[in-house]
Scaffold this active site. Structure first.
Site, PDB file in Angstrom:
ATOM      1  CG  ASN A 133       2.224  -0.681   4.020  1.00 56.77           C
ATOM      2  OD1 ASN A 133       1.023  -0.457   4.026  1.00 56.77           O
ATOM      3  ND2 ASN A 133       3.063  -0.030   3.232  1.00 56.77           N
ATOM      4  N   GLY A 160      -3.935  -3.207  -2.000  1.00 53.73           N
ATOM      5  CA  GLY A 160      -3.442  -3.815  -3.227  1.00 53.73           C
ATOM      6  C   GLY A 160      -4.361  -3.573  -4.415  1.00 53.73           C
ATOM      7  CB  THR A 202      -8.098  -5.245  -2.389  1.00 52.56           C
ATOM      8  OG1 THR A 202      -7.331  -6.382  -2.018  1.00 52.56           O
ATOM      9  CG2 THR A 202      -9.232  -5.041  -1.394  1.00 52.56           C
ATOM     10  N   GLY A 203      -8.348  -3.221  -4.724  1.00 52.17           N
ATOM     11  CA  GLY A 203      -8.814  -1.917  -5.206  1.00 52.17           C
ATOM     12  C   GLY A 203      -9.756  -2.044  -6.381  1.00 52.17           C
ATOM     13  CD  GLU A 256      -2.793   7.324  -2.748  1.00 50.87           C
ATOM     14  OE1 GLU A 256      -2.958   8.542  -2.841  1.00 50.87           O
ATOM     15  OE2 GLU A 256      -1.834   6.726  -3.262  1.00 50.87           O
ATOM     16  CB  CYS A 279       2.912   1.655  -1.947  1.00 53.71           C
ATOM     17  SG  CYS A 279       3.080   3.305  -1.229  1.00 53.71           S
TER      18      CYS A 279
HETATM   19  N1  LIG Z   1      -0.396   3.732  -2.634  1.00 56.47           N
HETATM   20  C1  LIG Z   1      -0.329   3.808  -1.332  1.00 56.47           C
HETATM   21  O1  LIG Z   1      -0.383   4.883  -0.717  1.00 56.47           O
HETATM   22  C2  LIG Z   1      -0.183   2.534  -0.546  1.00 56.47           C
HETATM   23  C3  LIG Z   1       0.201   2.629   0.801  1.00 56.47           C
HETATM   24  C4  LIG Z   1       0.330   1.435   1.530  1.00 56.47           C
HETATM   25  C5  LIG Z   1       0.086   0.214   0.927  1.00 56.47           C
HETATM   26  N2  LIG Z   1      -0.301   0.169  -0.356  1.00 56.47           N
HETATM   27  C6  LIG Z   1      -0.549  -1.101  -1.017  1.00 56.47           C
HETATM   28  O2  LIG Z   1      -1.273  -1.977  -0.147  1.00 56.47           O
HETATM   29  C7  LIG Z   1      -0.885  -3.321  -0.389  1.00 56.47           C
HETATM   30  C8  LIG Z   1      -0.471  -3.982   0.893  1.00 56.47           C
HETATM   31  O3  LIG Z   1      -1.443  -3.797   1.894  1.00 56.47           O
HETATM   32  P1  LIG Z   1      -2.461  -4.956   2.258  1.00 56.47           P
HETATM   33  O4  LIG Z   1      -1.831  -6.289   2.106  1.00 56.47           O
HETATM   34  O5  LIG Z   1      -3.072  -4.611   3.576  1.00 56.47           O
HETATM   35  O6  LIG Z   1      -3.538  -4.744   1.087  1.00 56.47           O
HETATM   36  P2  LIG Z   1      -4.938  -5.533   0.881  1.00 56.47           P
HETATM   37  O7  LIG Z   1      -5.485  -5.033  -0.377  1.00 56.47           O
HETATM   38  O8  LIG Z   1      -4.761  -6.981   1.105  1.00 56.47           O
HETATM   39  O9  LIG Z   1      -5.853  -5.018   2.123  1.00 56.47           O
HETATM   40  C9  LIG Z   1      -6.052  -3.634   2.300  1.00 56.47           C
HETATM   41  C10 LIG Z   1      -7.322  -3.436   3.119  1.00 56.47           C
HETATM   42  O10 LIG Z   1      -8.439  -3.887   2.345  1.00 56.47           O
HETATM   43  C11 LIG Z   1      -9.242  -4.769   3.129  1.00 56.47           C
HETATM   44  N3  LIG Z   1      -9.931  -5.670   2.197  1.00 56.47           N
HETATM   45  C12 LIG Z   1      -9.482  -6.834   1.691  1.00 56.47           C
HETATM   46  N4  LIG Z   1     -10.404  -7.354   0.848  1.00 56.47           N
HETATM   47  C13 LIG Z   1     -11.454  -6.481   0.818  1.00 56.47           C
HETATM   48  C14 LIG Z   1     -12.718  -6.437   0.162  1.00 56.47           C
HETATM   49  N5  LIG Z   1     -13.094  -7.416  -0.660  1.00 56.47           N
HETATM   50  N6  LIG Z   1     -13.537  -5.386   0.376  1.00 56.47           N
HETATM   51  C15 LIG Z   1     -13.162  -4.385   1.217  1.00 56.47           C
HETATM   52  N7  LIG Z   1     -11.990  -4.364   1.882  1.00 56.47           N
HETATM   53  C16 LIG Z   1     -11.150  -5.404   1.683  1.00 56.47           C
HETATM   54  C17 LIG Z   1      -8.261  -5.423   4.056  1.00 56.47           C
HETATM   55  O11 LIG Z   1      -8.916  -5.959   5.194  1.00 56.47           O
HETATM   56  C18 LIG Z   1      -7.358  -4.241   4.420  1.00 56.47           C
HETATM   57  O12 LIG Z   1      -7.970  -3.482   5.438  1.00 56.47           O
HETATM   58  C19 LIG Z   1       0.271  -3.245  -1.383  1.00 56.47           C
HETATM   59  O13 LIG Z   1      -0.171  -3.471  -2.686  1.00 56.47           O
HETATM   60  C20 LIG Z   1       0.743  -1.822  -1.245  1.00 56.47           C
HETATM   61  O14 LIG Z   1       1.401  -1.341  -2.398  1.00 56.47           O
HETATM   62  C21 LIG Z   1      -0.422   1.310  -1.138  1.00 56.47           C
HETATM   63  O1  LIG Z   2       3.358   1.829   1.364  1.00 57.85           O
HETATM   64  C1  LIG Z   2       3.099   2.917   0.892  1.00 57.85           C
HETATM   65  C2  LIG Z   2       3.236   4.145   1.751  1.00 57.85           C
HETATM   66  O2  LIG Z   2       2.255   5.098   1.420  1.00 57.85           O
HETATM   67  C3  LIG Z   2       4.582   4.744   1.575  1.00 57.85           C
HETATM   68  S1  LIG Z   2       4.888   5.874   2.836  1.00 57.85           S
HETATM   69  O3  LIG Z   2       5.133   5.078   4.042  1.00 57.85           O
HETATM   70  O4  LIG Z   2       3.696   6.730   2.991  1.00 57.85           O
HETATM   71  O5  LIG Z   2       6.059   6.662   2.434  1.00 57.85           O
END
Ligand SMILES: NC(=O)c1ccc[n+]([C@@H]2O[C@H](COP(=O)([O-])OP(=O)(O)OC[C@H]3O[C@@H](n4cnc5c(N)ncnc54)[C@H](O)[C@@H]3O)[C@@H](O)[C@H]2O)c1
Ligand SMILES: O=C[C@H](O)CS(=O)(=O)O
Length: 482
Positions: free
Chosen positions: A156, A233, A236-237, A252, A286
């Site tokens: 994102n 997400g 995944t985390g 994160e 997020c």
């Molecule tokens: N807290 C924050 O700072 C923050 C910022 C941006 C997005 N997000 C979160 O990220 C999510 C959206 O992003 P997304 O759809 O790209 O997330 P996602 O978890 O689907 O993917 C994130 C990354 O992980 C990789 N991935 C997927 N499966 C994996 C595995 N098994 N092992 C290692 N890597 C793997 C993906 O290829 C991608 O590069 C939302 O939940 C959002 O809240 C959090």
């Molecule tokens: O999606 C989560 C991002 O970390 C929020 S921000 O774009 O860094 O403000």
């Protein structure tokens, strides 16, 4: 306009490399093919990790002034090519060109802040003589880089959140291997171009596009990787945290951020801030506003103003400056959000505006009366949908806000300092914004959450701290007389 089909290369140890295997990157707005990107193999990932270790061993004490210079040159490069970066973000992702330009500006800031913070990677002296018998001891601790960092980033914020991994790593003298989101790898690769141009020593940076499962897991589990810095997400985390083993991890993750609006709030400010916080990046954010708890005495006036302002949002071509909201990252995600909304409606929720999908486009949507049993009430929507709740008082609002497995950021609108501080103390989050929505952040502040929203903090200084270790130094000066 980023229109032609291009064949991207991947950055392996500072060298641009093509590959036989590629994967396609599409523009979510029209499914147009915009790039063919190397699909890195496990051998490519292994090569990147090994070269990162070699580079780190070759420059164990890489001088701070050189790190600062590389960071500033990289920031200059992004600044000079900012329109190209903005077009890339907007083409491969969901953001409008205006939002993308904002992200480029942030990424430049993130890199420059990292250059500044490189100067301030300090330790401090330790008064060993606080302990009887240590009168002759004097010393301090200082921070040193940990080695090779593995970073995995989400779709994102395809530029700034990659910059938020690379720049602190370089500032602290670490090597870093980045596995960008597979749907938005181009911005990350373009950022690699800036660091190559800036003269980053070969090996310190690799950007390895490909399958999270295949090469991401290798990056996470490889013994040379001393820290996994993950943004993505919760599901995944959790997988990654279990796989990582004994190494530093930064998580994160997601959220379904609450905002409380009390009767003494400035209503217009609260509405404007919550509309922006709800629908920027099509709600794929997020810290985006997902749940709004409004004191019952002003509920109707807030609701009507919020719905009116939401219905004025222009959804459409993300490359037009007049557009407020573009498409979601793909049609599958838009269908997921549509399904969650329909489930809530089936269970008794009411829709005040929105609710229609057209391909990857989903209208900005406002729901009320969402039952607790609806998925959308407790999970992270990560889409342009907001839930309004009328609450009797602040305590009720806080109780409901906390009743989820997330805790990233929250907002409260009030002029009452007592109520603001009561909320600050009782809201279970990593950041609380008073008279801003949950969607407020600067890259210099500590950023992160509790519960299912993550582990540790980003924010440039916090990232640098997590990417370094303290080493204590103690001199036992036998003839030293205090
Ligand atoms: N807290 C924050 O700072 C923050 C910022 C941006 C997005 N997000 C979160 O990220 C999510 C959206 O992003 P997304 O759809 O790209 O997330 P996602 O978890 O689907 O993917 C994130 C990354 O992980 C990789 N991935 C997927 N499966 C994996 C595995 N098994 N092992 C290692 N890597 C793997 C993906 O290829 C991608 O590069 C939302 O939940 C959002 O809240 C959090
Ligand atoms: O999606 C989560 C991002 O970390 C929020 S921000 O774009 O860094 O403000």
């Amino acid at each position: 306009m980023y229109t032609k089909i291009i064949t991207e290369k991947m950055l392996l140890a500072g060298v641009w490399v093509e590959s036989q295997r590629t994967f396609d990157v599409f523009d979510p707005q029209n499914n147009r093919l915009i790039a063919k990107v190397p699909l890195a193999t496990k051998d490519d990932m292994l090569f990147a990790i090994e070269k990162g270790q070699e580079a780190f061993k070759k420059h164990p004490f890489w001088p701070t002034h050189e790190r600062i210079s590389v960071l500033n040159k990289a920031a200059d490069y992004v600044e000079k090519n900012r329109e190209r970066y903005a077009n890339t973000i907007a083409s491969e992702g969901s953001k409008t060109i205006t939002e993308a330009r904002g992200e480029v500006k942030r990424a430049i800031q993130t890199i420059r802040i990292s250059a500044e913070e490189a100067r301030r990677i300090n330790g401090e002296t330790i008064n060993f003589d606080q302990k009887e018998g240590s009168e002759n001891r004097i010393g301090y601790y200082y921070r040193f880089p940990i080695g090779v960092i593995g970073a995995i980033t989400p779709f994102n914020d395809p530029l700034n959140l990659v910059a938020h991994k690379i720049a602190p790593a370089i500032a602290s003298g670490n090597a870093i291997v980045v596995k960008p989101a597979s749907v938005t790898p181009l911005s990350a690769l373009l950022l690699g171009e800036a660091f190559v141009h800036a003269g980053l020593p070969k090996g310190f940076l690799s950007i390895v596009p490909g399958s999270g499962k295949e090469i991401g897991e290798l990056l996470v589990t490889h013994p040379t990787i001393k820290m996994v810095s993950f943004t993505g997400g919760l599901e995944t985390g959790e997988k990654i945290a279990h796989q990582a083993g004994l190494k530093k991890i930064s998580m994160e993750l997601g959220s379904n951020s609450p905002v409380i609006v009390l009767e003494d709030a400035n209503l217009n400010e609260a509405v404007e801030s919550c509309v922006s916080g709800s629908f920027s990046a099509v709600g794929q954010n997020c810290i985006g506003v997902q749940r709004i708890f409004i004191e019952e005495s002003i509920y109707k006036s807030f609701r009507d103003a919020f719905v009116e302002r939401t219905s004025q949002m222009k959804t459409g071509d993300k490359m037009l400056e007049s557009t407020d909201m573009g498409p979601m990252i793909n049609e599958g995600e838009a269908k997921r959000v549509e399904g969650w909304v329909n489930e809530a409606l089936y269970k008794g929720a009411k829709i005040l505006t929105g609710g229609k999908r057209n391909g990857a486009f989903y209208e900005p949507t406002v729901l009320t009366d969402v039952p607790e049993t609806a998925v959308i009430a407790k999970e992270e929507i990560f889409g342009p949908v907001v839930l309004l709740y009328s609450v009797k008082n602040l305590k009720d609002a806080i109780k409901q806000s906390n009743d989820v497995n997330y805790g990233l950021q929250a907002g409260i609108f009030t002029k009452d300092i007592e109520k603001a501080f009561y909320t600050i103390k009782n809201m279970d989050v990593g950041g609380i914004m008073v008279n801003d929505s949950s969607d407020y952040r600067i890259d210099a502040m500590p950023f992160g959450g509790i519960k299912g929203s993550g582990l540790g903090r980003e924010g440039v200084r916090s990232s640098i701290e997590s990417m370094t270790e303290p080493k204590v130094v103690c001199f036992n000066l036998q003839d030293y007389q205090m």
